[in-house]
Write a protein that holds these residues in place. Structure first.
Motif, PDB file in Angstrom:
ATOM      1  N   GLY A   7       0.852  -1.192   0.000  1.00 21.77           N
ATOM      2  CA  GLY A   7       0.000   0.000   0.000  1.00 21.77           C
ATOM      3  C   GLY A   7       0.884   1.237   0.000  1.00 21.77           C
ATOM      4  O   GLY A   7       1.459   1.593   1.027  1.00 21.77           O
ATOM      5  N   CYS A 261      -8.942  10.927   7.783  1.00 18.94           N
ATOM      6  CA  CYS A 261      -8.817  10.220   9.067  1.00 18.94           C
ATOM      7  C   CYS A 261      -9.868  10.590  10.108  1.00 18.94           C
ATOM      8  O   CYS A 261     -10.624   9.720  10.546  1.00 18.94           O
ATOM      9  CB  CYS A 261      -7.417  10.438   9.632  1.00 18.94           C
ATOM     10  SG  CYS A 261      -6.158   9.607   8.644  1.00 18.94           S
ATOM     11  N   LYS A 264     -13.708   9.473   9.562  1.00 18.00           N
ATOM     12  CA  LYS A 264     -13.935   8.016   9.549  1.00 18.00           C
ATOM     13  C   LYS A 264     -13.513   7.376  10.879  1.00 18.00           C
ATOM     14  O   LYS A 264     -14.151   6.433  11.340  1.00 18.00           O
ATOM     15  CB  LYS A 264     -13.216   7.360   8.362  1.00 18.00           C
ATOM     16  CG  LYS A 264     -11.735   7.105   8.565  1.00 18.00           C
ATOM     17  CD  LYS A 264     -11.166   6.187   7.490  1.00 18.00           C
ATOM     18  CE  LYS A 264      -9.643   6.093   7.554  1.00 18.00           C
ATOM     19  NZ  LYS A 264      -9.078   5.445   8.714  1.00 18.00           N
TER      20      LYS A 264
HETATM   21  P1  NAD Z   1      -4.064   5.900   0.755  1.00 12.36           P
HETATM   22  O1  NAD Z   1      -5.414   5.690   0.169  1.00 12.36           O
HETATM   23  O2  NAD Z   1      -3.333   7.162   0.480  1.00 12.36           O
HETATM   24  O3  NAD Z   1      -3.109   4.691   0.344  1.00 12.36           O
HETATM   25  C1  NAD Z   1      -3.486   3.372   0.367  1.00 12.36           C
HETATM   26  C2  NAD Z   1      -2.847   2.651  -0.828  1.00 12.36           C
HETATM   27  O4  NAD Z   1      -3.137   1.260  -0.740  1.00 12.36           O
HETATM   28  C3  NAD Z   1      -3.397   3.135  -2.176  1.00 12.36           C
HETATM   29  O5  NAD Z   1      -2.325   3.550  -2.988  1.00 12.36           O
HETATM   30  C4  NAD Z   1      -4.086   1.892  -2.750  1.00 12.36           C
HETATM   31  O6  NAD Z   1      -3.965   1.786  -4.163  1.00 12.36           O
HETATM   32  C5  NAD Z   1      -3.313   0.780  -2.062  1.00 12.36           C
HETATM   33  N1  NAD Z   1      -4.002  -0.513  -2.062  1.00 12.36           N
HETATM   34  C6  NAD Z   1      -5.336  -0.758  -1.931  1.00 12.36           C
HETATM   35  N2  NAD Z   1      -5.534  -2.107  -1.990  1.00 12.36           N
HETATM   36  C7  NAD Z   1      -4.328  -2.691  -2.156  1.00 12.36           C
HETATM   37  C8  NAD Z   1      -3.895  -4.036  -2.292  1.00 12.36           C
HETATM   38  N3  NAD Z   1      -4.766  -5.035  -2.276  1.00 12.36           N
HETATM   39  N4  NAD Z   1      -2.589  -4.274  -2.466  1.00 12.36           N
HETATM   40  C9  NAD Z   1      -1.689  -3.251  -2.495  1.00 12.36           C
HETATM   41  N5  NAD Z   1      -2.043  -1.948  -2.374  1.00 12.36           N
HETATM   42  C10 NAD Z   1      -3.341  -1.677  -2.211  1.00 12.36           C
HETATM   43  O7  NAD Z   1      -4.262   5.689   2.323  1.00 12.36           O
HETATM   44  P2  NAD Z   1      -3.379   6.359   3.478  1.00 12.36           P
HETATM   45  O8  NAD Z   1      -3.840   7.750   3.705  1.00 12.36           O
HETATM   46  O9  NAD Z   1      -1.951   6.074   3.247  1.00 12.36           O
HETATM   47  O10 NAD Z   1      -3.889   5.501   4.736  1.00 12.36           O
HETATM   48  C11 NAD Z   1      -3.515   4.169   4.947  1.00 12.36           C
HETATM   49  C12 NAD Z   1      -3.903   3.782   6.357  1.00 12.36           C
HETATM   50  O11 NAD Z   1      -3.179   4.584   7.293  1.00 12.36           O
HETATM   51  C13 NAD Z   1      -5.372   3.996   6.699  1.00 12.36           C
HETATM   52  O12 NAD Z   1      -5.789   3.021   7.606  1.00 12.36           O
HETATM   53  C14 NAD Z   1      -5.371   5.343   7.369  1.00 12.36           C
HETATM   54  O13 NAD Z   1      -6.467   5.515   8.248  1.00 12.36           O
HETATM   55  C15 NAD Z   1      -4.076   5.319   8.118  1.00 12.36           C
HETATM   56  N6  NAD Z   1      -3.475   6.623   8.399  1.00 12.36           N
HETATM   57  C16 NAD Z   1      -3.501   7.615   7.475  1.00 12.36           C
HETATM   58  C17 NAD Z   1      -2.922   8.835   7.757  1.00 12.36           C
HETATM   59  C18 NAD Z   1      -2.987   9.971   6.782  1.00 12.36           C
HETATM   60  O14 NAD Z   1      -2.749  11.104   7.202  1.00 12.36           O
HETATM   61  N7  NAD Z   1      -3.247   9.767   5.519  1.00 12.36           N
HETATM   62  C19 NAD Z   1      -2.299   9.051   8.995  1.00 12.36           C
HETATM   63  C20 NAD Z   1      -2.255   8.007   9.903  1.00 12.36           C
HETATM   64  C21 NAD Z   1      -2.848   6.790   9.601  1.00 12.36           C
END
Ligand code: NAD
Length: 436
Positions: A7, A261, A264
């Motif tokens: 991811g 974040c 949700k």
């Molecule tokens: P994002 O949507 O930016 O990235 C997720 C990535 O995962 C995408 O590029 C997507 O294509 C990929 N993906 C989906 N299914 C997949 C699979 N089967 N195999 C490989 N890749 C796959 O999400 P994000 O913002 O990076 O958040 C990820 C997690 O971290 C979430 O749980 C979020 O709540 C948490 N989080 C996010 C933040 C933030 O500020 N964005 C901060 C802390 C925690």
């Protein structure tokens, strides 16, 4: 150490680049083929200060690679980080389908013992569910760890290189040693690595986001009271924030919290509490206040124009859910703009970096401008929705000449009401009752 990241979004890409920078060999994998093809060509899919240089430097040094192949990625890393989306399901709970599906797929691919680390924000008990999948499907020793991510979009690289704390949920001593070694370069200044059980680590992430959201909704609720009573929320904020027990941060009233974040995570925590026969009443109110607050600007505009909004030209400065990011997931601007479009307004929008994301949301229902002043031509009002620094000290004389009607709705309280009014504008902030 060999690290795999599954991811490659905000969390995965930033964390992968930071691990590479501290000397590890990292593969970042994603199912989005276009994203990976672009990354291989040096095109960074998101805006984050410092990220582009960090990625390029580590790719050049051969420490950071990108892939769409799950098998080779899983086999590369001793430690595998899950940085997968956990979006909101229809019932408000966290959708774990990505995390659970990838866990099932990975379990068939191991070539050696592994440590799987959940960086995704997941409800209490998810690590146990992933561990059960591993027990059922593989003979390799696979331990599963909760290691929630606390980075802030807009400062993600800085936060990852110098985190306030690292939270690691595991009771396995061997895993503690590996994780401590991996994170040691990021905590040289003495910030703590907090070891705890998996469930406490999972809940810590939700608790942090929910508490920050609570601060925002608390201030927004008080802002509404300020408008009724003639007080100014910005004065109240300063008065409160200087009390060290309260602190200055996250006390800004505005048009509600957004982003990928807080909304949700607050809803998912409410859902977790319900599933455990417990009502988190404060959080239900936090969520309700936020939903109401996202509509506050539209109501102010409606009131100002006596409901006559057909063909009114509204300039909007700021579309991203906060400054220094191009992320528009759950941004308040989407609610505000959709509300105004429904009432017949024409929208002229500007954001320093989120325009291309905005185009994929609003299409041709909105006119887009690369320069903020261009969006003001012939406007009946200006709405400020994101507090970008470049909006803070504008040329009011120029603005006055460009706009048809000189009225500003300041959704983030970035201007001093008196100063703006002295320049010949009508000014409406959030919760700023005292200065007429
Ligand atoms: P994002 O949507 O930016 O990235 C997720 C990535 O995962 C995408 O590029 C997507 O294509 C990929 N993906 C989906 N299914 C997949 C699979 N089967 N195999 C490989 N890749 C796959 O999400 P994000 O913002 O990076 O958040 C990820 C997690 O971290 C979430 O749980 C979020 O709540 C948490 N989080 C996010 C933040 C933030 O500020 N964005 C901060 C802390 C925690």
């Amino acid at each position: 150490m060999k690290i795999s990241i599954i991811g490659t979004g905000y969390v995965g890409l930033v964390q992968g680049a930071c691990f590479a920078d501290s000397g590890n060999s990292v593969i970042c994998m994603d199912i989005d083929e276009k994203k990976i093809a672009n990354l291989k060509r040096g095109i960074i899919p998101i805006y984050e200060p410092g990220l582009e240089e960090l990625v390029k430097r580590n790719v050049q040094d051969g420490k950071l690679e990108f892939s769409t192949n799950l098998r080779s990625t899983v086999q590369h890393g001793k430690v595998i980080f899950l940085c997968l989306p956990t979006p909101q399901s229809e019932d408000g709970s966290a959708d774990l389908s990505h995390v659970l599906r990838v866990s099932e797929q990975m379990a068939d691919l191991f070539n050696e013992d592994k440590i799987i680390v959940s960086k995704s924000t997941v409800p209490v008990g998810t690590v146990d569910r992933v561990r059960q999948i591993m027990r059922k499907k593989t003979d390799h020793e696979v331990d599963v760890v909760s290691n929630p991510e606390f980075l802030k979009e807009g400062a993600a690289v800085q936060d990852s290189l110098k985190p306030d704390r690292i939270v690691i949920g595991t009771r396995n001593k061997r895993v503690m040693t590996v994780m401590t070694e991996l994170y040691a370069p990021f905590v040289r200044t003495g910030n703590p690595i907090l070891m705890m059980d998996e469930r406490s680590a999972e809940l810590t992430k939700y608790a942090s986001n929910a508490f920050l959201a609570t601060k925002i909704s608390f201030m927004n609720e008080l802002a509404n009271l300020c408008e009724k009573t003639g007080a100014d929320i910005d004065m109240v904020r300063k008065g409160m924030g200087t009390d060290q027990r309260i602190g200055q941060q996250f006390l800004f009233a505005g048009v509600g919290y957004g982003g990928s974040c807080f909304p949700k995570d607050v809803k998912a925590l409410i859902k977790t509490s319900q599933e455990n026969d417990f009502e988190l009443r404060i959080l239900r109110s936090v969520d309700e206040v936020n939903e109401r607050q996202k509509k506050v600007l539209v109501r102010k505009v409606q009131k100002y124009f006596d409901g006559q909004l057909k063909e009114k030209v509204i300039a909007v400065w700021g579309l991203a859910f906060k400054p220094q990011t191009d992320d528009m997931r759950d941004a308040s601007s989407v609610e505000v703009i959709n509300g105004l479009l429904e009432l017949g307004c024409k929208i002229k929008a500007h954001d320093p970096i989120a325009l291309s994301r905005a185009k994929s949301i609003f299409g041709n229902r909105v006119e887009y401008f690369d320069r903020n002043y261009d969006a003001l031509k012939g406007a009946d009002a200006l709405l400020v929705i994101t507090e970008w620094n470049e909006f803070r000290r504008p040329d009011f004389v120029k603005m006055k000449a460009l706009m048809k009607r000189q009225v500003i709705f300041d959704g983030r309280n970035i201007y001093e009401p008196k100063e703006v009014r002295d320049q010949g504008f009508e000014y409406f902030g959030i919760g700023r009752g005292s200065i007429k």
